[in-house]
Write an enzyme that holds these catalytic residues in place. Structure first.
Site, PDB file in Angstrom:
ATOM      1  N   LYS A 172      76.352  46.200 -16.864  1.00  0.00           N
ATOM      2  CA  LYS A 172      75.944  47.042 -17.998  1.00  0.00           C
ATOM      3  C   LYS A 172      76.941  46.908 -19.141  1.00  0.00           C
ATOM      4  O   LYS A 172      76.563  46.728 -20.293  1.00  0.00           O
ATOM      5  CB  LYS A 172      75.868  48.513 -17.569  1.00  0.00           C
ATOM      6  CG  LYS A 172      75.676  49.467 -18.737  1.00  0.00           C
ATOM      7  CD  LYS A 172      75.764  50.923 -18.321  1.00  0.00           C
ATOM      8  CE  LYS A 172      77.135  51.512 -18.382  1.00  0.00           C
ATOM      9  NZ  LYS A 172      77.631  51.876 -19.720  1.00  0.00           N
ATOM     10  N   ASN A 173      78.224  46.991 -18.817  1.00  0.00           N
ATOM     11  CA  ASN A 173      79.230  46.991 -19.881  1.00  0.00           C
ATOM     12  C   ASN A 173      79.412  45.623 -20.531  1.00  0.00           C
ATOM     13  O   ASN A 173      80.098  45.512 -21.545  1.00  0.00           O
ATOM     14  CB  ASN A 173      80.575  47.497 -19.337  1.00  0.00           C
ATOM     15  CG  ASN A 173      80.561  49.000 -19.119  1.00  0.00           C
ATOM     16  OD1 ASN A 173      79.580  49.667 -19.425  1.00  0.00           O
ATOM     17  ND2 ASN A 173      81.658  49.528 -18.592  1.00  0.00           N
ATOM     18  N   CYS A 231      78.296  59.502 -22.534  1.00  0.00           N
ATOM     19  CA  CYS A 231      78.692  60.397 -21.450  1.00  0.00           C
ATOM     20  C   CYS A 231      79.620  61.476 -21.987  1.00  0.00           C
ATOM     21  O   CYS A 231      80.468  61.206 -22.838  1.00  0.00           O
ATOM     22  CB  CYS A 231      79.446  59.622 -20.385  1.00  0.00           C
ATOM     23  SG  CYS A 231      78.393  58.722 -19.265  1.00  0.00           S
ATOM     24  N   ARG A 263      86.320  60.978 -27.022  1.00  0.00           N
ATOM     25  CA  ARG A 263      85.995  59.565 -27.255  1.00  0.00           C
ATOM     26  C   ARG A 263      85.779  59.209 -28.729  1.00  0.00           C
ATOM     27  O   ARG A 263      84.670  58.888 -29.158  1.00  0.00           O
ATOM     28  CB  ARG A 263      84.779  59.163 -26.425  1.00  0.00           C
ATOM     29  CG  ARG A 263      85.007  59.379 -24.962  1.00  0.00           C
ATOM     30  CD  ARG A 263      83.841  58.942 -24.125  1.00  0.00           C
ATOM     31  NE  ARG A 263      83.839  57.512 -23.857  1.00  0.00           N
ATOM     32  CZ  ARG A 263      82.959  56.920 -23.062  1.00  0.00           C
ATOM     33  NH1 ARG A 263      82.023  57.612 -22.490  1.00  0.00           N
ATOM     34  NH2 ARG A 263      83.020  55.629 -22.859  1.00  0.00           N
ATOM     35  N   PRO A 264      86.853  59.239 -29.506  1.00  0.00           N
ATOM     36  CA  PRO A 264      86.726  58.891 -30.922  1.00  0.00           C
ATOM     37  C   PRO A 264      86.513  57.381 -31.126  1.00  0.00           C
ATOM     38  O   PRO A 264      86.607  56.614 -30.170  1.00  0.00           O
ATOM     39  CB  PRO A 264      88.078  59.305 -31.491  1.00  0.00           C
ATOM     40  CG  PRO A 264      89.026  59.226 -30.347  1.00  0.00           C
ATOM     41  CD  PRO A 264      88.232  59.546 -29.123  1.00  0.00           C
ATOM     42  N   LEU A 289      89.982  53.720 -33.616  1.00  0.00           N
ATOM     43  CA  LEU A 289      90.585  52.389 -33.485  1.00  0.00           C
ATOM     44  C   LEU A 289      89.665  51.313 -34.070  1.00  0.00           C
ATOM     45  O   LEU A 289      90.129  50.367 -34.718  1.00  0.00           O
ATOM     46  CB  LEU A 289      90.882  52.066 -32.015  1.00  0.00           C
ATOM     47  CG  LEU A 289      91.849  53.017 -31.298  1.00  0.00           C
ATOM     48  CD1 LEU A 289      91.881  52.736 -29.804  1.00  0.00           C
ATOM     49  CD2 LEU A 289      93.261  52.882 -31.875  1.00  0.00           C
ATOM     50  N   ASP A 299      86.163  53.817 -14.351  1.00  0.00           N
ATOM     51  CA  ASP A 299      84.749  53.839 -13.950  1.00  0.00           C
ATOM     52  C   ASP A 299      84.561  53.854 -12.435  1.00  0.00           C
ATOM     53  O   ASP A 299      83.429  53.920 -11.966  1.00  0.00           O
ATOM     54  CB  ASP A 299      84.007  52.629 -14.551  1.00  0.00           C
ATOM     55  CG  ASP A 299      83.709  52.834 -16.024  1.00  0.00           C
ATOM     56  OD1 ASP A 299      83.951  53.934 -16.535  1.00  0.00           O
ATOM     57  OD2 ASP A 299      83.233  51.871 -16.672  1.00  0.00           O
ATOM     58  N   ILE A 321      92.670  57.796 -18.586  1.00  0.00           N
ATOM     59  CA  ILE A 321      91.899  57.195 -19.691  1.00  0.00           C
ATOM     60  C   ILE A 321      91.067  58.252 -20.431  1.00  0.00           C
ATOM     61  O   ILE A 321      91.065  58.302 -21.650  1.00  0.00           O
ATOM     62  CB  ILE A 321      90.968  56.065 -19.178  1.00  0.00           C
ATOM     63  CG1 ILE A 321      91.722  55.082 -18.283  1.00  0.00           C
ATOM     64  CG2 ILE A 321      90.276  55.360 -20.348  1.00  0.00           C
ATOM     65  CD1 ILE A 321      92.650  54.121 -18.956  1.00  0.00           C
ATOM     66  N   ARG A 331      70.899  55.116 -16.349  1.00  0.00           N
ATOM     67  CA  ARG A 331      71.512  54.458 -17.504  1.00  0.00           C
ATOM     68  C   ARG A 331      72.265  53.199 -17.066  1.00  0.00           C
ATOM     69  O   ARG A 331      72.374  52.250 -17.837  1.00  0.00           O
ATOM     70  CB  ARG A 331      72.518  55.401 -18.198  1.00  0.00           C
ATOM     71  CG  ARG A 331      71.868  56.485 -19.019  1.00  0.00           C
ATOM     72  CD  ARG A 331      72.919  57.206 -19.844  1.00  0.00           C
ATOM     73  NE  ARG A 331      73.778  56.244 -20.514  1.00  0.00           N
ATOM     74  CZ  ARG A 331      75.030  56.457 -20.860  1.00  0.00           C
ATOM     75  NH1 ARG A 331      75.599  57.600 -20.623  1.00  0.00           N
ATOM     76  NH2 ARG A 331      75.729  55.527 -21.468  1.00  0.00           N
TER      77      ARG A 331
HETATM   78  C1  UD1 Z   1      84.192  51.293 -22.096  1.00  0.00           C
HETATM   79  C2  UD1 Z   1      83.149  51.304 -21.030  1.00  0.00           C
HETATM   80  C3  UD1 Z   1      83.303  52.527 -20.146  1.00  0.00           C
HETATM   81  C4  UD1 Z   1      84.701  52.610 -19.593  1.00  0.00           C
HETATM   82  C5  UD1 Z   1      85.757  52.493 -20.708  1.00  0.00           C
HETATM   83  C6  UD1 Z   1      87.172  52.383 -20.189  1.00  0.00           C
HETATM   84  C7  UD1 Z   1      81.301  50.163 -22.101  1.00  0.00           C
HETATM   85  C8  UD1 Z   1      79.931  50.241 -22.656  1.00  0.00           C
HETATM   86  N1  UD1 Z   1      81.828  51.306 -21.653  1.00  0.00           N
HETATM   87  O1  UD1 Z   1      83.987  52.447 -22.895  1.00  0.00           O
HETATM   88  O2  UD1 Z   1      82.362  52.414 -19.060  1.00  0.00           O
HETATM   89  O3  UD1 Z   1      84.890  53.847 -18.933  1.00  0.00           O
HETATM   90  O4  UD1 Z   1      85.488  51.318 -21.496  1.00  0.00           O
HETATM   91  O5  UD1 Z   1      87.303  51.320 -19.325  1.00  0.00           O
HETATM   92  O6  UD1 Z   1      81.894  49.107 -22.020  1.00  0.00           O
HETATM   93  N2  UD1 Z   1      89.789  55.609 -27.765  1.00  0.00           N
HETATM   94  C9  UD1 Z   1      90.346  56.152 -28.912  1.00  0.00           C
HETATM   95  N3  UD1 Z   1      89.915  55.672 -30.110  1.00  0.00           N
HETATM   96  C10 UD1 Z   1      88.973  54.684 -30.213  1.00  0.00           C
HETATM   97  C11 UD1 Z   1      88.435  54.139 -29.037  1.00  0.00           C
HETATM   98  C12 UD1 Z   1      88.874  54.630 -27.812  1.00  0.00           C
HETATM   99  O7  UD1 Z   1      91.197  57.033 -28.850  1.00  0.00           O
HETATM  100  O8  UD1 Z   1      88.642  54.299 -31.328  1.00  0.00           O
HETATM  101  C13 UD1 Z   1      90.247  56.129 -26.465  1.00  0.00           C
HETATM  102  C14 UD1 Z   1      89.122  56.746 -25.653  1.00  0.00           C
HETATM  103  O9  UD1 Z   1      88.893  58.095 -25.997  1.00  0.00           O
HETATM  104  C15 UD1 Z   1      89.656  56.583 -24.254  1.00  0.00           C
HETATM  105  C16 UD1 Z   1      90.396  55.234 -24.319  1.00  0.00           C
HETATM  106  O10 UD1 Z   1      90.678  55.013 -25.693  1.00  0.00           O
HETATM  107  O11 UD1 Z   1      90.590  57.598 -23.987  1.00  0.00           O
HETATM  108  C17 UD1 Z   1      89.624  54.056 -23.780  1.00  0.00           C
HETATM  109  O12 UD1 Z   1      88.345  54.012 -24.369  1.00  0.00           O
HETATM  110  P1  UD1 Z   1      87.524  52.664 -24.564  1.00  0.00           P
HETATM  111  O13 UD1 Z   1      88.172  51.582 -23.783  1.00  0.00           O
HETATM  112  O14 UD1 Z   1      87.293  52.442 -26.005  1.00  0.00           O
HETATM  113  O15 UD1 Z   1      86.139  53.031 -23.876  1.00  0.00           O
HETATM  114  P2  UD1 Z   1      84.705  52.564 -24.319  1.00  0.00           P
HETATM  115  O16 UD1 Z   1      84.755  51.229 -24.939  1.00  0.00           O
HETATM  116  O17 UD1 Z   1      84.012  53.662 -25.020  1.00  0.00           O
END
Ligand code: UD1
Length: 423
Positions: free
Chosen positions: A22-23, A117, A122-123, A126, A307, A329, A399
């Protein structure tokens, strides 16, 4: 709405095919927006999130073939709409991955701030900072991100403050069409990021450092069509390793590879579950009658994946002793705990850490899926429990897990789906 009913206690024996990840498939689908030519994807799983992403691409104007035999072709030739609307984005956070490709190819995009979710705030700061460094002008307006780069994006040196899978993917795609070289430091090294990068290379992108923490992308003027098979879902594989290992019997996970689960296989081995690579896939066996407790810290790849934290907690609930599970995380990823407690687990949460004291047995109960991975932890608990469990809100499961009841019932589990009675 559906519910899943499970009668615990049946042992599992046989072969479980592992689907495409999925990811990985979600960013790959978004990557189709980078070229007017066809992107043909194979090993695409039948998931609600894939259907949502297909809808999103179609409403941008892309020609999206129906998913058949695991294949899907997307041709983003006539893109007529650069807006990703709230009602699609709110159901799936990965929708934000259209931002990088749209700005890179068309110089602008308007994308709703994401939902997904409920496992934390989850901002996407970045993603946005990196695009700004590449010359995009970003405005937040009425719940939407407006990004503009009328003269195109330019290469930049980007150091991510935190490891982010989504930000690495979004910027990887944007950088593929930027002018000049982009260097991403502290990039995510998850196999799904590498799968995307490998597909981008097939589309004509110039990328160095795939799978490493520093990735260099030399922008090109245009990308072309390609064909790509989605990498196997390591989280699905890991979830089934835990289920099969806990319940016993002999299970082989077809298409799965231990190399994609470096932070998991060794931990499971110490707990008492062996997962060995063979030509047929991963063979799973329980090696200890009394499972050993183990402390877990979730970390970016190659560490223990967030995950798989919920599934691991279901397993450790039945270990012979106490384990500490620290979630580093996401801040709100223990929503499965009250549900596991309803089934008899002994778990206490203190901030980001859960203390899991092993119990002798779990008991079937009515429980509620709270997020995607939490749903699978309840399935694992239910398979091992005495009696019957009814799992409500299974849309979370749909999902991200393909044909879960069929896969489990084919190897002997007593699991089926029923319609919920109207309230
Ligand atoms: C992806 C995966 C999700 C997995 C996660 C971490 C997909 C579709 N989803 O989610 O299943 O749980 O990686 O392995 O691939 N963060 C910020 N600012 C940002 C982006 C992220 O602070 O702009 C923080 C998030 O809140 C979190 C951490 O960084 O605490 C990691 O998030 P991120 O790796 O971006 O997760 P996703 O890509 O949303």
């Amino acid at each position: 709405m559906d519910k899943i009913v499970i009668e615990g206690g049946a042992s599992l024996n046989g072969v479980i095919p592992i689907s495409g990840a999925k990811n990985a498939v979600l960013p790959l689908l978004a990557a189709s927006l980078l070229t007017p030519e066809a992107l043909r994807l194979r090993n695409v799983p039948q998931l609600a999130d894939v259907r949502t992403m297909a809808k999103l691409l179609a409403q941008h104007g892309a020609d999206v073939s129906p998913l058949a035999n695991g294949e899907m072709t997307i041709t983003a030739k006539d893109i007529s709409n650069l807006v990703a609307p709230y009602d699609l984005v709110r159901t799936m956070r990965a929708s934000v991955l259209v931002l990088g490709p749209l700005v890179a190819r068309f110089g602008q995009a308007r994308v709703s701030l994401p939902g997904g979710c409920a496992i934390g705030t989850r901002p996407i700061d970045l993603h946005l900072h990196a695009l700004e460094k590449m010359g995009a002008e970003i405005v937040l307006d009425a719940g939407y991100v407006e990004a503009r780069a009328p003269n195109g994006l330019k290469g930049a040196d980007i150091v991510f403050e935190k490891v982010s899978v989504g930000a690495t993917e979004n910027i990887l795609m944007a950088a593929a069409l930027a002018k000049g070289t982009t260097r991403l430091r502290n990039a995510a090294r998850e196999p799904e990021v590498s799968d995307l990068a490998n597909c981008l290379v097939k589309m004509g992108a110039k990328i160095d450092g795939i799978g490493r923490g520093t990735i260099e992308i030399e922008g090109v003027d245009a990308l072309h069509g390609a064909e790509h098979a989605v990498v196997a879902d390591r989280i699905e594989a890991g979830s089934f390793i835990i289920a099969a290992g806990l319940i016993g019997g002999q299970v082989t996970l077809q298409n799965a590879h231990v190399d994609l689960l470096p932070g998991v296989i060794d931990v499971l081995d110490q707990i008492g579950i062996s997962a060995v690579q063979t030509d047929a896939g991963i063979e799973v066996k329980r090696t200890r009658e009394a499972l050993r407790p183990h402390d877990i810290h979730t970390q970016p790849f190659p560490g223990f994946p967030t995950d798989m934290q919920a599934q691991m907690m279901a397993l450790l609930s039945l270990a012979d002793g106490a384990s500490m599970i620290s979630e580093t995380i996401f801040e709100n990823r223990f929503m499965h705990v009250p549900e596991l407690i309803r089934m008899g687990a002994d778990i206490h949460i203190d901030g980001h850490t859960a203390l899991v004291r092993g119990v002798k047995k779990l008991k079937g109960a009515e429980v509620m899926a709270t997020d995607l991975r939490a749903s699978f932890s309840l399935i694992i608990a239910a398979l091992a429990a005495e009696g019957t469990t009814q799992l409500h809100r299974v849309y979370h499961l749909d999902r991200g897990y393909e044909a879960i009841e069929q896969k489990l019932s084919n190897v002997g589990a007593k699991i089926w789906r029923e319609k919920e009675k109207a309230a």
